[in-house]
Design an enzyme around this catalytic site. Structure first.
Site, PDB file in Angstrom:
ATOM      1  N   ASP A 172       0.864  -1.194   0.000  1.00 41.77           N
ATOM      2  CA  ASP A 172       0.000   0.000   0.000  1.00 41.77           C
ATOM      3  C   ASP A 172       0.898   1.242   0.000  1.00 41.77           C
ATOM      4  OD1 ASP A 172      -2.313   1.657   0.207  1.00 41.77           O
ATOM      5  OD2 ASP A 172      -2.049   1.787   2.370  1.00 41.77           O
ATOM      6  N   SER A 173       0.295   2.386  -0.278  1.00 35.16           N
ATOM      7  CA  SER A 173       1.024   3.652  -0.190  1.00 35.16           C
ATOM      8  C   SER A 173       1.529   3.883   1.231  1.00 35.16           C
ATOM      9  CB  SER A 173       0.103   4.804  -0.576  1.00 35.16           C
ATOM     10  OG  SER A 173      -0.967   4.907   0.348  1.00 35.16           O
ATOM     11  N   CYS A 226      -4.267  -1.325  -2.161  1.00 37.17           N
ATOM     12  CA  CYS A 226      -4.418   0.119  -2.326  1.00 37.17           C
ATOM     13  C   CYS A 226      -5.319   0.349  -3.532  1.00 37.17           C
ATOM     14  CB  CYS A 226      -3.040   0.730  -2.567  1.00 37.17           C
ATOM     15  SG  CYS A 226      -3.074   2.506  -2.906  1.00 37.17           S
ATOM     16  N   ASN A 227      -6.474   0.949  -3.294  1.00 40.54           N
ATOM     17  CA  ASN A 227      -7.403   1.178  -4.406  1.00 40.54           C
ATOM     18  C   ASN A 227      -6.810   2.123  -5.441  1.00 40.54           C
ATOM     19  OD1 ASN A 227      -9.024   0.560  -1.865  1.00 40.54           O
ATOM     20  ND2 ASN A 227     -10.553   0.275  -3.475  1.00 40.54           N
ATOM     21  N   THR A 228      -6.085   3.137  -4.949  1.00 43.88           N
ATOM     22  CA  THR A 228      -5.546   4.151  -5.853  1.00 43.88           C
ATOM     23  C   THR A 228      -4.481   3.538  -6.772  1.00 43.88           C
ATOM     24  OG1 THR A 228      -5.881   5.684  -4.007  1.00 43.88           O
ATOM     25  CG2 THR A 228      -4.662   6.513  -5.900  1.00 43.88           C
ATOM     26  N   TYR A 281      -1.056   8.913  -1.977  1.00 38.84           N
ATOM     27  CA  TYR A 281      -1.087   8.782  -3.436  1.00 38.84           C
ATOM     28  C   TYR A 281      -2.291   9.509  -4.038  1.00 38.84           C
ATOM     29  CZ  TYR A 281       2.203   4.739  -3.610  1.00 38.84           C
ATOM     30  OH  TYR A 281       3.295   3.900  -3.545  1.00 38.84           O
ATOM     31  N   CYS A 307     -11.131   2.939  -0.071  1.00 36.59           N
ATOM     32  CA  CYS A 307      -9.704   3.217   0.162  1.00 36.59           C
ATOM     33  C   CYS A 307      -9.327   2.385   1.378  1.00 36.59           C
ATOM     34  CB  CYS A 307      -9.495   4.702   0.453  1.00 36.59           C
ATOM     35  SG  CYS A 307      -7.856   5.096   1.124  1.00 36.59           S
ATOM     36  N   THR A 308      -8.200   1.705   1.317  1.00 37.21           N
ATOM     37  CA  THR A 308      -7.871   0.757   2.390  1.00 37.21           C
ATOM     38  C   THR A 308      -7.497   1.443   3.705  1.00 37.21           C
ATOM     39  OG1 THR A 308      -5.619   0.604   1.488  1.00 37.21           O
ATOM     40  CG2 THR A 308      -7.197  -1.096   0.822  1.00 37.21           C
TER      41      THR A 308
HETATM   42  N1  DGL Z   1      -4.771   3.291   0.809  1.00 36.82           N
HETATM   43  C1  DGL Z   1      -4.836   3.788  -0.504  1.00 36.82           C
HETATM   44  C2  DGL Z   1      -6.113   3.447  -1.220  1.00 36.82           C
HETATM   45  O1  DGL Z   1      -6.660   2.403  -0.961  1.00 36.82           O
HETATM   46  C3  DGL Z   1      -4.242   5.089  -0.875  1.00 36.82           C
HETATM   47  C4  DGL Z   1      -4.392   6.237   0.023  1.00 36.82           C
HETATM   48  C5  DGL Z   1      -3.466   7.343  -0.414  1.00 36.82           C
HETATM   49  O2  DGL Z   1      -2.257   7.133  -0.400  1.00 36.82           O
HETATM   50  O3  DGL Z   1      -3.980   8.401  -0.808  1.00 36.82           O
HETATM   51  O4  DGL Z   1      -6.573   4.170  -2.065  1.00 36.82           O
END
Ligand code: DGL
Length: 263
Positions: free
Chosen positions: A14-15, A77-79, A46, A188-189
């Site tokens: 993940d980020s 990480c969804n992003t 991210y 978002c995780t």
């Molecule tokens: N945890 C991440 C997600 O699921 C990214 C959050 C981020 O870094 O902005 O999107």
């Protein structure tokens, strides 16, 4: 098919610390699988970054996990999934790679008001993946979206339980409730760490919060069988933590992971 065992770890990326919400499910559901968690940390958040930039961070991270011996990688990480999953699957074609699906389908199936709220980063909400998935269920539900402005930073700093956090969460979640959403998808995780606060804002209303982590863990289990790479039943799982950030970040990462297991 003969059963082969593969005790190499599953890589989780993940980020930052948010992917621990997926790690937690894997840890609970697959107790003899070793897990190597990589939190970028150096480039988090991210959410507002350009797709090309996120793709290069994801490339570096997934490459690192595979170099560390991961037999499978979960992009928790969804992003990063939205920006890079096709690229990653093409580049690392020998390694099964699982991404995050926005849990739009179960929400669209379950809604009674016909309105589904989706909380995610700007990068995820603007990505093709979300647009495609939500278009597929557009006849079943209207999707109202909101960026969890400030949520990632709160989780990164482990500030989930402060009064200021409740205010930040209320500002984002209330418009979804006013729009009559009865399902709120955590896209978002990082956001599952704010679930308690989100539920506090929801209060007595009949609204369901959907965390996709259990579905991702089921998908991982399916793929372990499909590729015949489950760890042996006797395997003593190891949990490793990596980051591209400094040592202090690694300590915070380990602390959050330890807290999750103890809860
Ligand atoms: N945890 C991440 C997600 O699921 C990214 C959050 C981020 O870094 O902005 O999107």
């Amino acid at each position: 098919m003969s059963i082969k065992n593969d005790n190499r770890p599953i890589g989780v990326y993940d980020s930052g610390l948010g992917g621990l919400s997926v790690w937690r499910e894997l840890h609970a559901k697959l107790p003899n699988e070793s897990l190597t968690y990589l939190a970028d940390g150096a480039n988090c958040p991210y959410g507002g970054r350009a797709k090309e930039e996120i793709r290069s961070f994801a490339d570096q991270a997934v490459g690192k996990l595979i170099a560390e011996g991961a037999k499978m990688v979960v992009v928790a990480c969804n992003t990063a999934t939205a920006a890079a999953i096709d690229f990653l699957r093409a580049k690392y074609a020998d390694t099964p790679i699982v991404g995050m699906e926005p849990a739009v389908k179960p929400a669209a199936m379950a809604t009674r008001t016909g309105v589904v709220g989706v909380l995610a980063t700007a990068g995820s909400l603007g990505g093709d993946l979300f647009l495609r998935t939500s278009a597929r269920y557009a006849d079943r539900a209207k999707f109202v979206t909101a960026v969890g402005e400030g949520f990632v930073e709160i989780v990164e700093d482990s500030q989930e339980s402060t009064p200021e956090t409740e205010e930040v969460v209320r500002r984002v979640v209330e418009p979804l409730l006013e729009a009559e959403a009865d399902q709120i998808v955590l896209g978002c995780t990082h956001y599952p760490f704010l679930r308690e606060v989100i539920e506090k804002v929801i209060g007595e209303r009949d609204v369901t919060v959907i965390d996709p982590a259990p579905a991702v863990a089921r998908r991982v289990e399916q793929l372990l069988d499909e590729f015949n790479i489950r760890a042996s039943k006797e395997n003593q799982a190891h949990y490793e933590f990596l980051t591209f950030a400094e040592t202090d970040y690694l300590n915070r990462l380990k602390k959050k992971a330890a807290n999750i297991i103890l809860r």
